[in-house]
Design a protein around this motif. Structure first.
Motif, PDB file in Angstrom:
ATOM      1  N   THR A 285       0.861  -1.186   0.000  1.00 20.44           N
ATOM      2  CA  THR A 285       0.000   0.000   0.000  1.00 20.44           C
ATOM      3  C   THR A 285       0.900   1.239   0.000  1.00 20.44           C
ATOM      4  O   THR A 285       2.085   1.147   0.351  1.00 20.44           O
ATOM      5  CB  THR A 285      -0.882   0.034   1.266  1.00 20.44           C
ATOM      6  N   PRO A 286       0.329   2.394  -0.395  1.00 16.12           N
ATOM      7  CA  PRO A 286       1.146   3.613  -0.469  1.00 16.12           C
ATOM      8  C   PRO A 286       1.841   3.933   0.861  1.00 16.12           C
ATOM      9  O   PRO A 286       2.920   4.510   0.882  1.00 16.12           O
ATOM     10  CB  PRO A 286       0.121   4.694  -0.836  1.00 16.12           C
ATOM     11  N   GLU A 287       1.197   3.547   1.987  1.00 15.43           N
ATOM     12  CA  GLU A 287       1.744   3.934   3.304  1.00 15.43           C
ATOM     13  C   GLU A 287       2.766   2.929   3.840  1.00 15.43           C
ATOM     14  O   GLU A 287       3.424   3.208   4.840  1.00 15.43           O
ATOM     15  CB  GLU A 287       0.618   4.071   4.340  1.00 15.43           C
TER      16      GLU A 287
ATOM     17  N   ILE B 190      -9.844  -1.345   2.015  1.00 14.16           N
ATOM     18  CA  ILE B 190      -9.037  -0.452   1.180  1.00 14.16           C
ATOM     19  C   ILE B 190      -9.591  -0.488  -0.243  1.00 14.16           C
ATOM     20  O   ILE B 190     -10.301  -1.423  -0.627  1.00 14.16           O
ATOM     21  CB  ILE B 190      -7.545  -0.858   1.172  1.00 14.16           C
ATOM     22  N   GLY B 194      -5.034   0.660  -2.704  1.00 12.28           N
ATOM     23  CA  GLY B 194      -4.456   0.399  -1.386  1.00 12.28           C
ATOM     24  C   GLY B 194      -4.736   1.483  -0.370  1.00 12.28           C
ATOM     25  O   GLY B 194      -4.214   1.430   0.741  1.00 12.28           O
ATOM     26  N   HIS B 195      -5.564   2.471  -0.732  1.00 12.26           N
ATOM     27  CA  HIS B 195      -5.905   3.523   0.223  1.00 12.26           C
ATOM     28  C   HIS B 195      -7.099   3.088   1.073  1.00 12.26           C
ATOM     29  O   HIS B 195      -8.073   2.557   0.532  1.00 12.26           O
ATOM     30  CB  HIS B 195      -6.274   4.820  -0.501  1.00 12.26           C
ATOM     31  N   PRO B 196      -7.043   3.344   2.380  1.00 11.26           N
ATOM     32  CA  PRO B 196      -8.217   3.070   3.217  1.00 11.26           C
ATOM     33  C   PRO B 196      -9.423   3.820   2.657  1.00 11.26           C
ATOM     34  O   PRO B 196      -9.287   4.964   2.213  1.00 11.26           O
ATOM     35  CB  PRO B 196      -7.813   3.626   4.588  1.00 11.26           C
TER      36      PRO B 196
END
Lengths: 340, 340
Positions: A285-287, B190, B194-196
């Motif tokens: 994921t981006p984070e 997500i 991949g963002h929540p």
């Protein structure tokens, strides 16, 4: 040096070596709450007569697949390793073996048990209870142990190894935060009135929060009654002897060892290794910095510390020296590493 | 009426009754994602030839304590109930039995299996895999099933019953939120990048978040490889046939049944019941309405719905009627309850 401290307290060299290995393994894997820092408690328990260092555990096969073990107040790792050695041999014939241990001392970290079994081609599950430190979801008092679960599954290049407690954090870590004046992360603990707190000192008077909300609480509670039912051990606030130096240890431990070759009739499941590789390779994921699977970090930490040496806290090392009756230079002369 | 729909698709009355009971039990316990809403998928699978309604599962004792089951593409609840009936009888003699099932369809909710075993005085563990819907912690793609775990432990007045998935939420619930235009709770899922997200539609293109952060992910993954190793079933994204109507179901199911009387040599552990009572009675935190233990809510929901009747969604009921080839008045005449 750790062995020396245990021998000085009355343990035979062979049992002292096994117990010392478990402590050092925890430090190597970054689980210092189960590491050499526990040595003074173990020695204190021997001196108080609630831990019998050279105990002869009584192992009884209740059936072909059920091994009941009375640990006779011995060191946890000594009792459990011996029982698992029998279980692995038996599982090759009967497919599944249950090991139910009572009256043994703290097992230490669980990962080496399931890792050893998995390295021999078998699946292992491990459950153990501990003193009540975790509050029920929605409840104010500590009623449940930090009850860890461990699982080992054969895989290449190394077994899959899960080892996790059902509390958000260990009491050792809360105490460490308190001693060093650090705030806790939100969600780790509640104070004595049931309010969430980041004050480590208030948390020591309160309780640890279960991981994962109501589901994590449910799991920890399930492990408590599972182990209680199969070992007739104490439950909840009646559990003693895993942290103190005064009480006989009355928690229980349960292992299940399964030979997949008996179950499936084939030699193994290579797909597991390929699958684990694909999980590691999941796009991050981006984070995040990427996907880690259980055991990866512990294994990496262990490799690094084996190369670079163990960075035990001054307190742990000083206590170990004192218990061994050695000076620093004697200890250096006697050993080339922390584990000897 | 549900039985009628299954019989009309070709199932014998006895197997249709078992499968229908499992669907209704889920709705009674408030797990509607596993309830009558699944009937169209089951009937669709029968019609497509990937579910054999009257299959004869092949049960093979690989050893005294290991039962390997080829479900022969039968209904999950039919295959698993039969296997567990054998396992309970055997466990009274050998103490511990492993049941490894492959080639059976979706088991439905797990709680009735472990509850039934626990009501007979035995401990039961259940693990099953499902299509990959959950992302690894830190990873973007769905790689792990919602892999539930269930555990039953004998207790008074009723067994302790845990039944929980390792995802934060079921895909059924996300779909329901999408269809009704509700936002998801933060942390449930997500999106494809991949963002929540709290957007249910975006979540359907993404993945469900594991419960409890990295620990919950670790558990779900552990159950995936445990079941895969013991049943030689598919893993991760290769799992099919639990939600679709086109593919043969290739997940696996694992049960462990243990007779505590064999393990401990005594008839039971009354302390478990007392302990569970004390956990329920834990003083609540200021924010909570009190402590509930696993199974309490499901049992209460079930009792209430049994009195007041099931409130199935219009969609589920309409679909069931259509599949049974009945009108509402015919269905009313044919039954006094949703389960007949």
């Amino acid at each position: 040096m750790i062995v020396a401290a245990l021998v000085r307290s009355g343990a035979r060299a062979d049992v002292a070596t096994v117990q010392a290995q478990w402590l050092v393994e925890a430090d190597l894997k970054g689980q210092s709450s189960h590491g050499v820092a526990r040595l003074p408690v173990l020695v204190g328990r021997v001196r108080a007569g609630v831990l019998t260092p050279n105990a002869e555990p009584v192992m009884t096969w209740r059936s072909d697949g059920v091994l009941a073990v009375d640990g006779a107040r011995g060191f946890g790792p000594v009792v459990a390793s011996r029982a698992l050695a029998l279980a692995v041999v038996r599982a090759r014939r009967v497919g599944i073996v249950l090991v139910a241990i009572s009256n043994a001392n703290h097992l230490g970290i669980l990962s080496p048990y399931v890792e050893n079994v998995a390295a021999q081609g078998m699946v292992a599950l491990a459950f153990t209870t501990s003193e009540a430190l975790v509050h029920p979801w929605g409840g104010r008092d500590a009623m449940v142990g930090t009850n860890p679960v461990a699982m080992g599954v054969p895989a290449q290049p190394s077994p899959f190894v899960l080892d996790m407690a059902t509390g958000q954090v260990s009491m050792g870590r809360i105490i460490h935060h308190d001693q060093t004046g650090q705030a806790l992360e939100p969600g780790w603990a509640i104070d004595a009135h049931g309010h969430p707190t980041t004050d480590a000192s208030a948390a020591r008077e309160g309780a640890i929060t279960p991981f994962g909300g109501p589901k994590g609480f449910a799991l920890g509670l399930a492990f408590e009654v599972l182990v209680g039912s199969l070992t007739q051990s104490a439950l909840g606030r009646d559990v003693h002897g895993t942290l103190d130096v005064t009480e006989v240890c009355n928690k229980g431990d349960v292992f299940v060892v399964i030979d997949p070759a008996v179950v499936t009739g084939t030699a193994g499941n290579l797909d597991v290794s390929r699958y684990l590789e694909s999980v590691r390779a999941t796009p991050p994921t981006p984070e995040s910095g990427g996907v880690r699977i259980p055991g990866d970090r512990a294994m990496k930490d262990k490799d690094r510390r084996r190369r670079e040496g163990l960075d035990l806290s001054t307190v742990s090392w000083g206590a170990a020296l004192e218990l061994a009756g050695m000076t620093t230079s004697e200890a250096d002369a006697a050993s080339n590493g922390a584990s000897s």
